[in-house]
Scaffold this motif. Sequence first.
Motif, PDB file in Angstrom:
ATOM      1  N   CYS A 125       0.805  -1.110  -0.028  1.00 11.56           N
ATOM      2  CA  CYS A 125       0.128   0.045   0.087  1.00 11.56           C
ATOM      3  C   CYS A 125       0.727   1.285  -0.021  1.00 11.56           C
ATOM      4  N   VAL A 126       1.972   1.309   0.663  1.00 14.73           N
ATOM      5  CA  VAL A 126       3.081   2.380   0.887  1.00 14.73           C
ATOM      6  C   VAL A 126       3.143   3.260  -0.562  1.00 14.73           C
ATOM      7  N   PRO A 127       3.715   2.385  -1.568  1.00 14.64           N
ATOM      8  CA  PRO A 127       3.820   3.147  -2.963  1.00 14.64           C
ATOM      9  C   PRO A 127       2.498   3.961  -3.527  1.00 14.64           C
ATOM     10  N   HIS A 128       1.221   3.430  -3.119  1.00 17.46           N
ATOM     11  CA  HIS A 128       0.182   4.124  -3.730  1.00 17.46           C
ATOM     12  C   HIS A 128      -0.168   5.284  -2.929  1.00 17.46           C
ATOM     13  N   MET A 129       0.215   5.054  -1.417  1.00 17.74           N
ATOM     14  CA  MET A 129      -0.079   6.384  -0.787  1.00 17.74           C
ATOM     15  C   MET A 129       0.983   7.443  -0.733  1.00 17.74           C
ATOM     16  N   LYS A 130       2.287   7.130  -1.167  1.00 16.53           N
ATOM     17  CA  LYS A 130       3.157   8.096  -1.644  1.00 16.53           C
ATOM     18  C   LYS A 130       2.674   8.781  -2.621  1.00 16.53           C
ATOM     19  N   THR A 131       2.241   8.017  -3.729  1.00 16.74           N
ATOM     20  CA  THR A 131       1.928   8.611  -4.872  1.00 16.74           C
ATOM     21  C   THR A 131       0.763   9.781  -4.872  1.00 16.74           C
ATOM     22  N   GLN A 132      -0.142   9.350  -4.111  1.00 24.13           N
ATOM     23  CA  GLN A 132      -1.318  10.151  -3.751  1.00 24.13           C
ATOM     24  C   GLN A 132      -0.950  11.371  -2.734  1.00 24.13           C
ATOM     25  N   GLY A 133      -0.116  11.147  -2.027  1.00 23.42           N
ATOM     26  CA  GLY A 133       0.482  12.270  -1.019  1.00 23.42           C
ATOM     27  C   GLY A 133       0.064  11.846   0.380  1.00 23.42           C
ATOM     28  N   GLY A 134      -0.415  10.672   0.939  1.00 22.12           N
ATOM     29  CA  GLY A 134      -0.488  10.402   2.245  1.00 22.12           C
ATOM     30  C   GLY A 134      -1.604   9.279   2.319  1.00 22.12           C
ATOM     31  N   GLY A 135      -1.711   8.796   3.557  1.00 24.11           N
ATOM     32  CA  GLY A 135      -2.708   7.804   3.752  1.00 24.11           C
ATOM     33  C   GLY A 135      -2.502   7.256   5.362  1.00 24.11           C
ATOM     34  N   ALA A 136      -3.290   6.500   5.799  1.00 25.23           N
ATOM     35  CA  ALA A 136      -3.312   5.832   7.124  1.00 25.23           C
ATOM     36  C   ALA A 136      -3.124   4.356   7.196  1.00 25.23           C
ATOM     37  N   LEU A 163       4.301  -2.838  17.231  1.00 25.69           N
ATOM     38  CA  LEU A 163       4.614  -1.541  17.676  1.00 25.69           C
ATOM     39  C   LEU A 163       5.712  -1.030  17.100  1.00 25.69           C
ATOM     40  N   GLY A 164       7.083  -1.908  16.862  1.00 28.77           N
ATOM     41  CA  GLY A 164       8.047  -1.676  16.135  1.00 28.77           C
ATOM     42  C   GLY A 164       7.950  -1.184  14.568  1.00 28.77           C
ATOM     43  N   LEU A 165       7.007  -2.207  13.978  1.00 24.97           N
ATOM     44  CA  LEU A 165       6.815  -1.908  12.728  1.00 24.97           C
ATOM     45  C   LEU A 165       6.098  -0.477  12.510  1.00 24.97           C
ATOM     46  N   ALA A 166       5.023  -0.291  13.377  1.00 25.16           N
ATOM     47  CA  ALA A 166       4.277   1.065  13.274  1.00 25.16           C
ATOM     48  C   ALA A 166       5.021   2.297  13.486  1.00 25.16           C
ATOM     49  N   ARG A 167       6.165   2.210  14.272  1.00 23.58           N
ATOM     50  CA  ARG A 167       7.063   3.369  14.558  1.00 23.58           C
ATOM     51  C   ARG A 167       8.222   3.731  13.345  1.00 23.58           C
ATOM     52  N   VAL A 168       8.452   2.568  12.676  1.00 22.25           N
ATOM     53  CA  VAL A 168       9.500   2.688  11.584  1.00 22.25           C
ATOM     54  C   VAL A 168       8.440   3.290  10.298  1.00 22.25           C
ATOM     55  N   VAL A 169       7.456   2.707  10.052  1.00 26.91           N
ATOM     56  CA  VAL A 169       6.563   3.414   9.064  1.00 26.91           C
ATOM     57  C   VAL A 169       6.058   4.582   9.145  1.00 26.91           C
ATOM     58  N   LYS A 171       8.148   6.990  10.950  1.00 21.14           N
ATOM     59  CA  LYS A 171       9.180   7.619  10.621  1.00 21.14           C
ATOM     60  C   LYS A 171       9.457   7.864   9.048  1.00 21.14           C
ATOM     61  N   GLU A 172       9.441   6.613   8.309  1.00 24.59           N
ATOM     62  CA  GLU A 172       9.570   6.712   7.012  1.00 24.59           C
ATOM     63  C   GLU A 172       8.529   7.496   6.118  1.00 24.59           C
ATOM     64  N   GLY A 173       7.102   7.210   6.525  1.00 25.60           N
ATOM     65  CA  GLY A 173       6.178   7.874   5.856  1.00 25.60           C
ATOM     66  C   GLY A 173       5.647   9.057   6.341  1.00 25.60           C
ATOM     67  N   GLY A 174       6.333   9.658   7.216  1.00 27.46           N
ATOM     68  CA  GLY A 174       5.866  10.975   7.778  1.00 27.46           C
ATOM     69  C   GLY A 174       6.069  12.159   6.639  1.00 27.46           C
ATOM     70  N   PRO A 175       7.236  11.945   6.101  1.00 29.18           N
ATOM     71  CA  PRO A 175       7.445  13.056   4.996  1.00 29.18           C
ATOM     72  C   PRO A 175       6.488  13.210   3.950  1.00 29.18           C
ATOM     73  N   HIS A 176       6.044  11.797   3.732  1.00 33.72           N
ATOM     74  CA  HIS A 176       4.861  11.667   2.765  1.00 33.72           C
ATOM     75  C   HIS A 176       3.573  11.777   3.080  1.00 33.72           C
ATOM     76  N   ARG A 179       0.614   8.350   7.970  1.00 37.69           N
ATOM     77  CA  ARG A 179       0.460   8.096   9.279  1.00 37.69           C
ATOM     78  C   ARG A 179       0.312   6.415   9.480  1.00 37.69           C
ATOM     79  N   SER A 180       0.626   6.181  10.781  1.00 35.25           N
ATOM     80  CA  SER A 180       0.889   4.596  11.301  1.00 35.25           C
ATOM     81  C   SER A 180       0.547   4.770  12.703  1.00 35.25           C
ATOM     82  N   ASN A 181      -0.426   3.975  13.133  1.00 34.21           N
ATOM     83  CA  ASN A 181      -0.844   3.657  14.531  1.00 34.21           C
ATOM     84  C   ASN A 181      -1.109   2.224  14.857  1.00 34.21           C
ATOM     85  N   VAL A 182      -1.431   1.983  15.876  1.00 35.45           N
ATOM     86  CA  VAL A 182      -1.610   0.731  16.628  1.00 35.45           C
ATOM     87  C   VAL A 182      -2.763   0.728  17.552  1.00 35.45           C
TER      88      VAL A 182
END
Length: 260
Positions: A125-136, A163-169, A171-176, A179-182
């Motif tokens: 899902c992340v590549p699509h969210m990056k292309t469109q400018g965001g997502g949850a 929890l670890g995966l969400a925190r990495v996502v 960090k990586e996804g924030g500029p794009h 958002r990531s939550n648990v």
Amino acid sequence: MKLKDKVCIVTGSASGIGRAIAAKYVAEGARVAIADLKLDASEATAAELTAKGPGEAFGIAMDVTNEAAVNEGVAAVVSRWGRVDVLVSNAGIQIVHPVEEFPFEDWKRMLSIHLDGAFLTTKACVPHMKTQGGGAIIYMGSVHSHEASPLKSAYVTAKHGLLGLARVVAKEGGPHGIRSNVICPGFVRTPLVDKQIPEQAKALGISEDEVVKKMMLGGTVDTEFTTIDDVAEVALLFAGFETNALTGQSLVVSHGWYMQ
């Protein structure tokens, strides 16, 4: 309507918590892919939710441990609706054993469904969210993302890992704008929990009533189970909270069993 025309994928959503989340999203105007192992169950749930509206749903078959199946499912959603705004990685199972008796195949299966499933759906899902400018991206954790209980070594390990995966996502996804939550529910009276009650009673040598009152609800403030609607409300909060202010956070929904 908080999610009008948002495109959402909810895994493990033909029943239980996932279905409640999907229903909440459809009621808020979203377009929801009901992703579950069995296509007939997914399609039946989608038809029922679409009939209630005002949003809509469609069913897809998805084995979250199979990368090709995950990629095909996400591609089908994008082909139909053009984007992915929200991913809820909810698919999960429960198997209980003392650690020294835990079959390795069951251990691997538990981690694969909970962790591989979360990773593979996120990756798709992340590549699509990056292309469109965001997502949850929302992961279904547990109080066991923060706590431990006897007999649940694989489950606790997997839920901590989210929890670890969400925190990495985050960090990586924030500029794009991703958002990531648990979400971390306490005990929710679903078939998954109903299955655990006799299993734990047998393993611990206590009655089923004691399992419910002491092991499951003993730490709550009101001896009440968390409801699927409680969890769905939190899933709506995270899906509709469109800034990075809450990203990387977990929220415990447990009637006070665990307090952060």
